[in-house]
Structure formats: C-alpha cells, structure tokens
Scaffold this active site. Structure first.
Site, PDB file in Angstrom:
ATOM      1  N   PHE A 126       1.022  -1.281  -0.048  1.00 51.77           N
ATOM      2  CA  PHE A 126       0.134  -0.118  -0.083  1.00 51.77           C
ATOM      3  C   PHE A 126       0.981   1.250   0.227  1.00 51.77           C
ATOM      4  O   PHE A 126       2.089   1.467   0.732  1.00 51.77           O
ATOM      5  CB  PHE A 126      -0.838   0.009   1.250  1.00 51.77           C
ATOM      6  CG  PHE A 126      -2.016   1.139   0.994  1.00 51.77           C
ATOM      7  CD1 PHE A 126      -3.084   1.040   0.134  1.00 51.77           C
ATOM      8  CD2 PHE A 126      -1.787   2.230   1.848  1.00 51.77           C
ATOM      9  CE1 PHE A 126      -3.828   2.071   0.171  1.00 51.77           C
ATOM     10  CE2 PHE A 126      -2.530   3.178   1.487  1.00 51.77           C
ATOM     11  CZ  PHE A 126      -3.792   3.107   0.825  1.00 51.77           C
ATOM     12  N   ASP A 195       0.974  -4.032   9.028  1.00 51.70           N
ATOM     13  CA  ASP A 195      -0.124  -3.161   8.531  1.00 51.70           C
ATOM     14  C   ASP A 195      -1.461  -4.100   8.552  1.00 51.70           C
ATOM     15  O   ASP A 195      -1.525  -4.879   7.589  1.00 51.70           O
ATOM     16  CB  ASP A 195       0.026  -2.389   7.197  1.00 51.70           C
ATOM     17  CG  ASP A 195      -1.099  -1.336   6.943  1.00 51.70           C
ATOM     18  OD1 ASP A 195      -2.143  -1.668   7.299  1.00 51.70           O
ATOM     19  OD2 ASP A 195      -0.754  -0.501   6.160  1.00 51.70           O
ATOM     20  N   TYR A 220     -11.367   2.630   9.702  1.00 52.02           N
ATOM     21  CA  TYR A 220     -12.337   2.994   8.974  1.00 52.02           C
ATOM     22  C   TYR A 220     -12.841   2.186   7.903  1.00 52.02           C
ATOM     23  O   TYR A 220     -13.575   2.312   7.103  1.00 52.02           O
ATOM     24  CB  TYR A 220     -12.070   4.519   8.198  1.00 52.02           C
ATOM     25  CG  TYR A 220     -11.157   4.748   7.312  1.00 52.02           C
ATOM     26  CD1 TYR A 220     -10.955   4.145   6.101  1.00 52.02           C
ATOM     27  CD2 TYR A 220      -9.942   5.421   8.053  1.00 52.02           C
ATOM     28  CE1 TYR A 220      -9.938   4.370   5.358  1.00 52.02           C
ATOM     29  CE2 TYR A 220      -8.796   5.679   7.159  1.00 52.02           C
ATOM     30  CZ  TYR A 220      -8.884   5.080   5.861  1.00 52.02           C
ATOM     31  OH  TYR A 220      -7.692   5.448   5.115  1.00 52.02           O
ATOM     32  N   LYS A 221     -12.288   0.873   8.042  1.00 48.08           N
ATOM     33  CA  LYS A 221     -12.412   0.012   7.102  1.00 48.08           C
ATOM     34  C   LYS A 221     -13.568  -1.163   7.726  1.00 48.08           C
ATOM     35  O   LYS A 221     -14.577  -0.995   7.918  1.00 48.08           O
ATOM     36  CB  LYS A 221     -11.220  -0.913   6.391  1.00 48.08           C
ATOM     37  CG  LYS A 221     -10.425   0.264   5.603  1.00 48.08           C
ATOM     38  CD  LYS A 221      -9.023  -0.358   5.151  1.00 48.08           C
ATOM     39  CE  LYS A 221      -8.219   0.353   4.592  1.00 48.08           C
ATOM     40  NZ  LYS A 221      -8.561   1.091   3.234  1.00 48.08           N
ATOM     41  N   ARG A 367     -12.133  -4.384  -7.749  1.00 46.48           N
ATOM     42  CA  ARG A 367     -12.067  -5.232  -6.279  1.00 46.48           C
ATOM     43  C   ARG A 367     -13.448  -4.879  -5.660  1.00 46.48           C
ATOM     44  O   ARG A 367     -14.168  -3.970  -5.873  1.00 46.48           O
ATOM     45  CB  ARG A 367     -11.068  -4.053  -5.738  1.00 46.48           C
ATOM     46  CG  ARG A 367     -10.640  -4.849  -4.285  1.00 46.48           C
ATOM     47  CD  ARG A 367      -9.518  -3.767  -3.630  1.00 46.48           C
ATOM     48  NE  ARG A 367     -10.334  -2.581  -3.276  1.00 46.48           N
ATOM     49  CZ  ARG A 367      -9.460  -1.779  -2.145  1.00 46.48           C
ATOM     50  NH1 ARG A 367      -8.392  -2.199  -1.760  1.00 46.48           N
ATOM     51  NH2 ARG A 367     -10.198  -0.731  -1.834  1.00 46.48           N
TER      52      ARG A 367
END
Lengths: 408, 408
Positions: A126, A195, A220-221, A367
């Site tokens: 990422f 991560d 926030y996921k 995705r």
C-alpha cells in the site's frame, strides 16, 4: 464445479449474522462492496456522536476529560480492538492515522538496535507504507528501503532488517502467514511491522499466538469508524518499555498534566500517544468496534471466507474468462476479491452506475470487498450477475465511465 | 484607579458581538472561562455533524470523498483559518495534531539547511512543544535543544537556530512581538516555528505582514472545533517547495490515487498532509471556524482585550493583594489572564464547584480565558466576585478541593 451452488436466499436465511445488517445504514438500491475501503455507518453511531457532542462537549465542556472518560478513550477503544486481533488489552492504543503510526513503529524499531538499517517491504505494498519508509530512509543516513517480491522476503531477513508488510494485500487480498513470517524473523533477529488495515475486524488474527511484535491498522474499514477514523497501534508488552516513539508529544509523557519541562516516556504503550486524542473520531470508532465484538470475529471471519468463495464461483459462472487476481483458497485471502480487466476503471464505474459499489485499483483490478457484518449472499450473486452483464454487453464502453474522479 | 468602572450590563448591551453568545451551547449555572482550553460547542455543529454522518457517510458512503468534498476538506478549512491569521488561502492546511505538526515543521526546517543544529525555545514553553523538540534532538545526532529566557532569545539567534515559540504563553498569556522576532531572525538567518494554539481565533494575527514562515496551532481552543479537533499548519508560500515533511504519507503525494510505488511530494502545502483526513473532526472544526469568521477577528480581538482588562480591574477591587501573573498591557497579552496563589489548585477547584470554570496551571496559577464569542462582561465581573469570595472566606480549604483529577 461440483453441482449447483446452494440458494443464496437460503444461505442468508440460515446466516447467524444476518440480523446485524439492520444495524447499519445502507442506502436503497446500492449493493455496497467497498466496506474494505470505508465501512458502512452503524445505526448506533449517530446517537452516540450526538450524545458526545451535545452532552459531553456542550454541557460537560472541559470537565468531560475526566467525567466522560475522554482521557482514557485511546486505551479503552484500543483494549476493545485488542480483543479482535488476539492481543492483550494493554497492547493496543488508538491514535493518529495509520501512516503516522507506521512511522512511529518503523522509527522506534530502527532506533532500538543500531544494527537495523534496512526497511524491507514488497513492491506494490500500500503506497503510504512505501512512502513512509522512503521518507524515513531519506531523513536517516545509513537507512535504506529495499523491496523484494513476497516469495523472496523470508530468505532476505537478517538482524539488519525491519520488515514492513501489509498482512492482507490491498489489491489482491493475498494474506501473509503471520506465524511463519514471525518465526523466520525471530530465528534471524529481524523485526516485523504489520499493517493490519485490511485485516482487523474482518479476519481472525492472533498476534500474541503468532508472536507479532509491532502492528498498526486502520479504523475506517472493517472497524466501521467512519471517514478518516483514528488508527490503532500494537506493541507487544515485552517491547513496550524498550521502544521510544519519535513523536514525543505530551500525551505520551509519564505525567502529561504535571506540565514538566522534560520529556519522560510513559511506562507502557501510552508513550506511543502524541497529541490530544480526537474524541469525536474515537467515539464513532468505538461504536464500529462494539458491533464487531458483539457479532464475534470468528463468525465474521467464517462468513467473510464464504462470501468470497461464493463470489468467485458466481463470477466464474457469469463472466467466463475473467481472470481472478486473488488467491482462490479462502484461507490465503482477506475479505476482498479482485479480478483483472484491461478496462478495469471503466468496468468499476459501470458497476457503480448500476448500484454495485466496488472499486478500481491500478492498473487493471476491479475489487470487491465483503464486509461480513452487512453483506448478504444475495448481494454477492447480484454483484456477479451485474458484472456479467456489464462485461457481456460491454456496458463499460460509455465514455462517461472513463472520466477519472480525484479519488478512485 | 480612575473613577468607577462602566456598568457591565451596559457594556454587554452595547457589545456588537453579544448576539453570538446564543449561537453556542452554554450550560445553565456555569460561567465558562476555559474556552482557551476547550472552546464551547457552536449550536450549528450538531446538525452539521449529523448531516455528515447520516447523509454523507451513511448514504453517500465511499462516493462522498468526491461528491461531498471530503478530499478537499483539509484545504478548504485551512483556507478559512488562513483568513483568521493573515495568511494566503494556500498557506494553511488542517491535519493531524498540533504536536505532530510541530514535529513536521521542526524536522523540515532542520533538514532544509545543514547549518541548522539548535532547536531553541524557552523554558516553561507548552510541554508538547518542548517534548517534541527533545524527541527530535534525541533521534538526530548533532541536533540539540537549548532553552533561554525570553528576553535572551533574540540575542542568541543565528543561522544554526530553529526557534520554536508559543506566540501566547499558555500560562501567563504573555505575547511575543511576532514582527520583531521575525525581523531579527531574518537578519541573522534563523528560522522560527510559531505555535499559535492560544492565539488563532482570539487575536488578530498577520503572519504575512510579520513575515512568519512556519506555524502550527490548535483547533479546539478559540476555533471551537471540539475535543481533540484536528490542528492546522502554516508554511509561507515561498518555502513550500523547499521543505519536505518527515511524515511522507500518501495524502502528501503529488498524485495519491495513482498508487505509485515512489513517493513524490505534492507541489504545494499538500505535501504536509500525511494520512487520510479525519472527516468528522474537520466538519466540526469548520463549524467552529465559520462562526469566528462571521464575527470578524478584529472585533473579537478588541473585545478579548477589553474583557481581560476588565477582569484585571475587577480582581484588583475584589481580591486585594492577589498577584497578577499576566501582562497588564492588553496588547502584550492573549485572551487569558492568570493570577498567582500558593493554593492555586484548590482555588481553581473551589471556583469550579461554584460554577466558575477556569483552570489551574503549575505551580501556582489560576487561569481565566475570555473567549470573546461567548463571554460577557457580566461573566467577568461574576468570576472576579466569586474569586474574591473564595479567597476572602478561604473557601478553597475544603479537603475535597485538594484531590487531583487525572486532567487538571
């Protein structure tokens, strides 16, 4: 394939987690498969935020730092996240952003042992992970960033290595074997920073069992904390007193309200706090975490695997020839699945225009994320069928679908 | 003193800002003189936050990064704060905490010129400023922290100096002459980082006119952004392309959504962003800033001075012998005023028990903040009279007032 797939409605009817869907706000006409980018809004959050704002802030004012427990919120919410990732309650705090927390952990790991000079990661990690590592190398003479394909990483570990890995890859969903990586790292004296952004709240993790030492992740996921929610940070208890955060702000002080002139790090994980905690963000995050805890991470992880498996099977039936870019084996995946298409951006936009919200990731990936708290098997089938229609009828060719927005 | 003071009710009746008080939630029976620690809640904030949560997050979901302008919020709110501090709209962004922003600016200033090796500040500066500087010196060989009393600072400046000053001292309220400091710094090649936490939104600042180069400040004091609100950061336009943030997160990338492997800093101030922006905190902060803009910073600063002057005069009348710890000259002060008392902690607690909320600061200061948006002249008189009563009758001697809470 082995016979017809079981009926989606029957699967949803038998789903022990089905009742959690009504605990979220989900817009009409939308099949939301992007909870791995921004989790949906728990219905409880609005009322909780209103209480924090109107009572705690409005009426309590400055007194709420003590009376409403604001000052403890980073630890209280951290302790809840700890239960989701297999950590002890005093091994997780909520603070800052994922990027800032990764910075803290990488700097602290480098500073703790002068032999450590290499920030090792994989290409296509990422971006913020790569960028933070590059920024540190730029600023610290003698520190370099090295990238290696994931199958070459374990052989390259040594005492000079600080390894930065995203546990579930943000594009492919491919999942590292945390225990195996930590075993190898321990053998050769390397340290790993994980991560967990695409893992926490969606998968069963066992940081203690896997002997993980350092990790950070996103609020926030799958934790449903809202846009730009504060992030979390994990440091195994045995390491806490050995590490110093580079961001030595007042909330990490042994006695922040003594207002002394000299920095003295707090005894435990509090030393990784920096500035004043973001109370509104923490309150929203706590609501999102509470609902994950209530549903139970084991059941969520189980359903997540089943949703992904079903999507792969449905796409195989609806979209002949479309290439899977994710591991087929659910135990080697997170809760999202990607497919390759040379016009992936346009395909994702055509799906969004039809109410199926997934997303596009460069260069050619469409995705789909399956947040098990609110995604139904029927949603999975509908998404696959809509994808099949978009591809079969080349509906993505409309020029409007090629226009790039600033955030994709 | 020259004759009787004008009637407080008459002053309030004539106050052009009086109407703004009703725009805030202020609890019954409380005289709130701690808006310099946590600003009161604007009435508009609840509805705005509810809309951000329920519509933008709940209904808009991931689409709101574009559709609701979330991605621009750090710049949009930053541009509004810029108007309050005499900066250009592209010279301020909202991001992270004050502590993190000070870290970014100090590191960037050090890295920009190898001659810079000394972080100079004053003893008794706000702790987080001192701690952040100490943490940098600990991590960077060759960098030291030096503290000097404020009247010795200008003579000590040179090309090796990065000077870190809090514009308005958090205890005394004493205010630096920004223009004079910047003039001297420019003459000798030093660079200054200003902490504007106790200034922004309460005083008239002119960063451009004073030739300030670097500053950061707090969102939850006079900007009314709520507990732990995100902070702001200022970099003069001419310096923006020369400085690199140590926190090279994805939001500071030239093209964050290209997801490239290589960090490339954004062209302007965006390079000082790091992680995903905290949207709930930004929304609340924007409400708080909007009301300051509407009232007008010149009028607010004028009223702030008058409130402080009046408090000093009232205390002189009510509390004979109490020592003023703040400058008597309002132009040399911020909007708070402190008095010394050997039992300052107990005095502050006794006042709070009587509904007059100020605070205590080590070792012996009772501090009163006058947020001009919602503080009345009658409040000032009432606070002074209550203080007089607490002192004259030694009401602070109750044992319960000596019990220290975790946050003071």
């Amino acid at each position: 394939m082995a016979g017809p797939l079981p009926d989606c409605e029957a699967l949803d009817a038998a789903d022990p987690l089905a009742r959690f869907r009504d605990r979220f706000v989900l817009p009409e006409g939308v099949t939301y498969l992007d909870g791995n980018s921004l989790g949906a809004l728990p219905r409880a959050t609005s009322a909780r935020l209103a209480a924090v704002v109107e009572q705690e802030w409005g009426e309590g004012l400055i007194r709420s730092w003590n009376a409403a427990g604001w000052i403890d919120a980073p630890h209280r919410v951290g302790a809840k996240i700890a239960r989701l990732i297999g950590a002890a309650e005093d091994e997780v705090v909520v603070a800052d952003s994922t990027s800032v927390n990764i910075y803290k952990l990488l700097c602290a790991a480098l500073a703790a042992d002068p032999r450590r000079t290499v920030l090792l990661t994989e290409p296509d990690n990422f971006p913020t992970d790569l960028y933070i590592a590059q920024g540190i190398a730029e600023a610290c003479p003698g520190v370099t960033v090295r990238t290696l394909p994931r199958d070459a990483i374990l052989d390259a570990l040594g005492p000079s290595t600080v390894l930065l890995l995203t546990h579930v890859h943000y594009k492919s969903g491919a999942r590292f074997d945390m225990a195996a990586v930590e075993r190898r790292a321990a053998e050769v004296g390397a340290v790993v920073v994980w991560d967990l952004s695409h893992s926490a709240g969606g998968l069963q993790l066992d940081l203690a069992g896997d002997r993980a030492q350092l990790a950070a992740g996103c609020g926030y996921k799958y934790l449903n904390g809202g846009p730009g929610a504060p992030a979390f940070l994990y440091v195994a208890r045995a390491l806490q007193s050995q590490l110093i955060s580079p961001l030595t702000g007042w909330m990490g002080h042994a006695a922040p309200f003594a207002f002394s002139d000299r920095y003295e790090p707090a005894a435990g994980l509090a030393r990784f706090l920096c500035g004043t905690p973001p109370i509104l963000g923490l309150a929203a995050l706590e609501c999102g975490v509470d609902i994950v805890l209530e549903a139970g991470i084991e059941a969520l992880a189980h359903k997540g695997r089943a949703l992904g498996d079903r999507f792969i099977a449905e796409v195989a039936a609806c979209c002949p020839g479309l290439e899977l870019a994710s591991p087929r084996d659910a135990t080697a995946r997170g809760n999202h699945v990607s497919f390759r298409h040379p016009h992936g951006y346009e395909v994702a936009q055509a799906l969004i225009a039809r109410g199926v919200i997934g997303d596009f990731r460069d260069p050619d990936l469409v995705r789909f994320g399956f947040a098990p708290l609110y995604t139904r098997f029927a949603d999975v089938r509908h998404a696959a069928q809509t994808l099949g229609e978009v591809l079969a009828r080349e509906l993505w060719r409309e020029p409007r679908f090629a226009e790039r927005a600033s955030v994709t």
